[in-house]
Design an enzyme around this catalytic site. Structure first.
Site: not given
Ligand SMILES: Cc1ncc(COP(=O)(O)O)c(C=O)c1O
Length: 409
Positions: A198, A362
């Protein structure tokens, strides 16, 4: 050294905030755009509007050409072998979902293990929960150090032939630690596992060479790297892209289909790009990457590290502040003012014209590791200055609960 004055001049949002005497420390959420990106998007709407890969006329040919040149610019930016390995998506979340669906759901089975960390952003863990649910594979977490940092020895301890995927952020969006992704990929490949990286927080700050790192997938968003929103990239090694499934089917991704439901998909990257894409966004993204390449990503990286070190040195002098990522090296500083709720401090900072992010960012399970769920995150980029950091540190020095309450009234 970057010419920060000149750089700041390229960003209309910086000029706008200067008028308001405000400072932006939330580039990890989204970055500002230089004028050349805004102009490129505008130009598409004013002079070049046509759909790509569909029209038999000059306007469509030329914008299709520009779109494919953008793919080549991304290839160059991350040093992929071929532009066919660059798939345009809506953003990092969409890219990560595409890998999880197209590779994970297709190739994983019961008994397989997906390795990740508790520091991941929701967009890089929820899609793998779904893979686990659908395939019967399980998710295991590479233990992190108490401060949330990564130790390659912990990966070696949990590695086995059952591990088929290792998925993790190159740079954590909460703590800013840089993962040793090259070493991780080396170990993964010894066990025939694939590495999903990511890159949402690393691509803007670290010169990234996918061939050198030898990662299998890299996912990132344009909007965090000076480009428009609504565009992202899923890079994948061609042989993996070739055998995985698209997430969406539709116009542009198939070579033909018949009345019996037989579909012949195009080759990568086109088989993953059904429907009309965000053409203007991709063209703007190209301008953003060119802007960064003109400055030189090694210069951007060096400047980010220098600013980050300065910030860390200054903020750790404050007795009333607890910093959670003292070992981090780039762009993100995460902290709390002792005994005051993060959001209250963020609101106070806002009243002083300082824009930061507060909350869990998050990464809701990172709490298990660092023992705190709500933090303040100040994130830097190439348009920030030492003077801005000085101002933030000065304001933090004087924060009290009473001042936070007054600011909220
Ligand atoms: C580490 C990380 N991964 C994924 C994402 C999701 O990016 P996007 O919202 O652009 O899809 C973010 C966004 O903050 C992030 O920080």
């Amino acid at each position: 050294m970057l010419d920060v004055k000149k750089i700041r001049n390229d960003f209309p949002m910086i000029k706008e905030l200067e008028k308001k005497k405000a400072i932006y420390f939330d580039s990890a959420a989204t970055s500002f755009k230089p004028q050349c990106v805004i102009d490129r998007v505008n130009e598409y709407y004013t002079k070049e509007t046509a759909n790509i890969h569909r029209g038999d006329y000059d306007l469509s040919f030329s914008v299709s050409d520009e779109y494919e040149k953008a793919r080549e610019t991304v290839r160059k930016f991350i040093n992929a072998e071929s532009s066919a390995e660059i798939v345009f998506t809506n953003g990092a979340s969409s890219s990560l979902n595409l890998v999880a669906y197209g590779y994970g759901q297709k190739f994983l089975k019961e008994g397989d293990i997906i390795l990740s960390t508790e520091a991941e952003h929701a967009s890089n863990i929820l899609p793998w929960f779904k893979v686990a649910e659908v395939t019967g594979a399980t998710i295991e977490y590479i233990p992190l150090n108490k401060d949330g940092s990564f130790d390659i020895e912990n990966l070696k301890k949990v590695m086995s032939d059952k591990v088929k995927v290792i998925t993790l952020a190159h740079v954590s969006n909460v703590l800013g630690y840089i993962m040793p992704i090259k070493e991780i990929a080396k170990i993964a490949h010894e066990y025939n596992a694939v590495v999903v990286c990511d890159g949402a927080q690393s691509i803007p700050h670290i010169k990234t060479d996918v061939r050198d790192l030898d990662i299998d997938f890299l996912c990132f968003s344009s909007h965090k790297v000076l480009g428009p929103s609504g565009v992202g990239v899923m890079y994948g090694k061609y042989e993996l892209l070739d055998k995985m499934d698209p997430f969406m089917l539709g116009g542009g991704s198939n070579a033909r289909f018949d009345i019996c439901g037989n579909i012949l998909l195009k080759n990568p990257p086109f088989k993953f790009e059904a429907g009309t894409p965000c053409v203007e966004g991709v063209l703007g993204f190209k301008a953003a990457l060119e802007y960064l390449m003109d400055i030189g990503m090694e210069n951007v990286e060096a400047n980010d590290r220098m600013l980050h070190k300065y910030f860390m040195d200054e903020i750790t002098k404050l007795d009333n502040v607890e910093v959670y990522n003292k070992q981090s090296e780039t762009s993100i500083v995460t902290f709390n003012v002792k005994n005051i709720f993060a959001q209250d401090v963020a609101c106070y900072l806002n009243s002083k014209g300082i824009y930061v992010r507060s909350g869990n960012h998050c990464a809701k399970i990172l709490l298990n590791v660092i023992g705190v769920s709500e933090t303040i995150r100040a994130s830097l980029y190439l348009y920030n200055t030492k003077e801005e950091i000085d101002y933030l540190v000065e304001v933090l020095k004087g924060v009290t609960l009473q001042k936070c309450i007054e600011a909220a009234l």
